[in-house]
Motif scaffolding. Sequence first.
Motif, PDB file in Angstrom:
ATOM      1  N   THR A  13      31.080  42.254  91.039  1.00  0.00           N
ATOM      2  CA  THR A  13      30.069  42.114  89.984  1.00  0.00           C
ATOM      3  C   THR A  13      30.224  43.211  88.940  1.00  0.00           C
ATOM      4  N   ILE A  14      30.370  44.448  89.401  1.00  0.00           N
ATOM      5  CA  ILE A  14      30.455  45.583  88.482  1.00  0.00           C
ATOM      6  C   ILE A  14      31.749  45.540  87.685  1.00  0.00           C
ATOM      7  N   VAL A  15      32.854  45.219  88.347  1.00  0.00           N
ATOM      8  CA  VAL A  15      34.134  45.122  87.633  1.00  0.00           C
ATOM      9  C   VAL A  15      34.052  44.058  86.548  1.00  0.00           C
ATOM     10  N   ASN A  16      33.500  42.921  86.872  1.00  0.00           N
ATOM     11  CA  ASN A  16      33.421  41.843  85.879  1.00  0.00           C
ATOM     12  C   ASN A  16      32.504  42.217  84.717  1.00  0.00           C
ATOM     13  N   ARG A  17      31.436  42.977  84.977  1.00  0.00           N
ATOM     14  CA  ARG A  17      30.588  43.453  83.880  1.00  0.00           C
ATOM     15  C   ARG A  17      31.364  44.433  83.000  1.00  0.00           C
ATOM     16  N   ALA A  18      32.229  45.245  83.610  1.00  0.00           N
ATOM     17  CA  ALA A  18      33.063  46.161  82.828  1.00  0.00           C
ATOM     18  C   ALA A  18      34.068  45.382  81.981  1.00  0.00           C
ATOM     19  N   LEU A  19      34.637  44.341  82.544  1.00  0.00           N
ATOM     20  CA  LEU A  19      35.582  43.519  81.785  1.00  0.00           C
ATOM     21  C   LEU A  19      34.899  42.851  80.600  1.00  0.00           C
ATOM     22  N   ILE A  20      33.668  42.424  80.796  1.00  0.00           N
ATOM     23  CA  ILE A  20      32.920  41.811  79.690  1.00  0.00           C
ATOM     24  C   ILE A  20      32.716  42.835  78.568  1.00  0.00           C
ATOM     25  N   ASN A  33      20.163  52.210  86.658  1.00  0.00           N
ATOM     26  CA  ASN A  33      20.699  52.913  85.490  1.00  0.00           C
ATOM     27  C   ASN A  33      22.030  53.593  85.806  1.00  0.00           C
ATOM     28  N   PHE A  34      22.183  54.069  87.042  1.00  0.00           N
ATOM     29  CA  PHE A  34      23.472  54.625  87.464  1.00  0.00           C
ATOM     30  C   PHE A  34      24.529  53.530  87.443  1.00  0.00           C
ATOM     31  N   ARG A  35      24.161  52.356  87.945  1.00  0.00           N
ATOM     32  CA  ARG A  35      25.095  51.231  87.974  1.00  0.00           C
ATOM     33  C   ARG A  35      25.558  50.875  86.568  1.00  0.00           C
ATOM     34  N   SER A  36      24.642  50.893  85.619  1.00  0.00           N
ATOM     35  CA  SER A  36      24.982  50.569  84.237  1.00  0.00           C
ATOM     36  C   SER A  36      25.930  51.614  83.647  1.00  0.00           C
ATOM     37  N   ALA A  37      25.622  52.902  83.882  1.00  0.00           N
ATOM     38  CA  ALA A  37      26.479  53.970  83.357  1.00  0.00           C
ATOM     39  C   ALA A  37      27.854  53.928  84.026  1.00  0.00           C
ATOM     40  N   PHE A  38      27.875  53.649  85.322  1.00  0.00           N
ATOM     41  CA  PHE A  38      29.147  53.539  86.041  1.00  0.00           C
ATOM     42  C   PHE A  38      29.996  52.414  85.449  1.00  0.00           C
ATOM     43  N   THR A  39      29.368  51.298  85.135  1.00  0.00           N
ATOM     44  CA  THR A  39      30.087  50.164  84.559  1.00  0.00           C
ATOM     45  C   THR A  39      30.754  50.551  83.243  1.00  0.00           C
ATOM     46  N   THR A  40      30.047  51.339  82.422  1.00  0.00           N
ATOM     47  CA  THR A  40      30.613  51.797  81.155  1.00  0.00           C
ATOM     48  C   THR A  40      31.795  52.728  81.396  1.00  0.00           C
ATOM     49  N   ALA A  41      31.652  53.633  82.377  1.00  0.00           N
ATOM     50  CA  ALA A  41      32.754  54.545  82.708  1.00  0.00           C
ATOM     51  C   ALA A  41      33.959  53.758  83.209  1.00  0.00           C
ATOM     52  N   LEU A  42      33.718  52.746  84.016  1.00  0.00           N
ATOM     53  CA  LEU A  42      34.812  51.922  84.527  1.00  0.00           C
ATOM     54  C   LEU A  42      35.491  51.164  83.389  1.00  0.00           C
ATOM     55  N   ALA A  43      34.694  50.630  82.477  1.00  0.00           N
ATOM     56  CA  ALA A  43      35.271  49.935  81.325  1.00  0.00           C
ATOM     57  C   ALA A  43      36.154  50.877  80.513  1.00  0.00           C
ATOM     58  N   SER A  44      35.730  52.134  80.376  1.00  0.00           N
ATOM     59  CA  SER A  44      36.528  53.115  79.645  1.00  0.00           C
ATOM     60  C   SER A  44      37.887  53.307  80.303  1.00  0.00           C
ATOM     61  N   ARG A  45      37.890  53.440  81.639  1.00  0.00           N
ATOM     62  CA  ARG A  45      39.142  53.662  82.353  1.00  0.00           C
ATOM     63  C   ARG A  45      40.040  52.420  82.369  1.00  0.00           C
ATOM     64  N   LEU A  46      39.445  51.247  82.142  1.00  0.00           N
ATOM     65  CA  LEU A  46      40.231  50.015  82.128  1.00  0.00           C
ATOM     66  C   LEU A  46      40.733  49.636  80.739  1.00  0.00           C
ATOM     67  N   ALA A  47      40.201  50.283  79.704  1.00  0.00           N
ATOM     68  CA  ALA A  47      40.529  49.889  78.332  1.00  0.00           C
ATOM     69  C   ALA A  47      42.017  50.037  78.030  1.00  0.00           C
ATOM     70  N   VAL A  48      42.635  51.067  78.561  1.00  0.00           N
ATOM     71  CA  VAL A  48      44.064  51.268  78.284  1.00  0.00           C
ATOM     72  C   VAL A  48      44.939  50.348  79.140  1.00  0.00           C
ATOM     73  N   PRO A  49      44.787  50.336  80.480  1.00  0.00           N
ATOM     74  CA  PRO A  49      45.664  49.436  81.256  1.00  0.00           C
ATOM     75  C   PRO A  49      45.442  47.957  80.972  1.00  0.00           C
ATOM     76  N   VAL A  54      27.552  54.643  99.573  1.00  0.00           N
ATOM     77  CA  VAL A  54      26.598  53.541  99.620  1.00  0.00           C
ATOM     78  C   VAL A  54      27.166  52.366  98.828  1.00  0.00           C
ATOM     79  N   ASP A  55      26.827  51.179  99.255  1.00  0.00           N
ATOM     80  CA  ASP A  55      27.294  49.982  98.560  1.00  0.00           C
ATOM     81  C   ASP A  55      26.658  49.881  97.178  1.00  0.00           C
ATOM     82  N   PRO A  56      27.341  49.254  96.229  1.00  0.00           N
ATOM     83  CA  PRO A  56      26.796  49.122  94.867  1.00  0.00           C
ATOM     84  C   PRO A  56      25.393  48.535  94.806  1.00  0.00           C
ATOM     85  N   VAL A  57      25.030  47.679  95.766  1.00  0.00           N
ATOM     86  CA  VAL A  57      23.689  47.086  95.739  1.00  0.00           C
ATOM     87  C   VAL A  57      22.608  48.151  95.887  1.00  0.00           C
TER      88      VAL A  57
END
Length: 207
Positions: A9-16, A134-150, A126-129
């Motif tokens: 779920t979180i990865v796909n939100r980052a991809l979006i 708000n941590f989940r949202s910020a984490f998603t943004t950080a993950l999107a940042s790390r995925l932007a280049v690859p 702990v599992d993402p659930v």
Amino acid sequence: MAQPIDKATIVNRALIQLGQAPSFSLDDESFANGAIDAVWPDVVDICFGLHDWTFARRTSRLSRLAAKPDNGWTYGFELPGDRLGAPLLVLRAVAPSEAVLRNYTIEGETLFAHEPAVWARCKVEVDPVAWEPNFRSAFTTALASRLAVPMQQDEGLAAELWATAFGTPAQGGTGGAFGRLVAQDRAAAPVSSPLLRSDPLNDARWL
């Protein structure tokens, strides 16, 4: 029906956020998913390492080892296998009030002490659930940042998203969404409060 919150779920939100199709699946072994799996643990380490998040803390009684230590300590205790880093707090009593244990040492996965019963407050996986929303949202943004280049070779977007999550380079990772979350979490449950309630005079009754 509510969507389950997991890694996919979180990865796909980052991809979006990157304008990509939400195509990540936990059982897919494609090249893109391999790149995502390589980035994920680094982002987890960075985001959880920023602060001792209250939602990821657990206080538990440690299991005492049967064998007597041969290093001079009276007892050995097994540390939780799912902890992240060293214990945040070690206690010799939890009720009716917490009593901080100061005389102990840690070697590998074992805590040694002279007390027959020991508790430890640790930051744990702990599992993402269970992540605070708000941590989940910020984490998603950080993950999107790390995925932007690859994922799309966009260094500018990577820097923009990283600043949204952590602030500018001058802030040293203490700004952005995570900076606000750390301040809120500290205000909600100050990490130092148990230590402030414990001093040598009060501790004397436990000796």
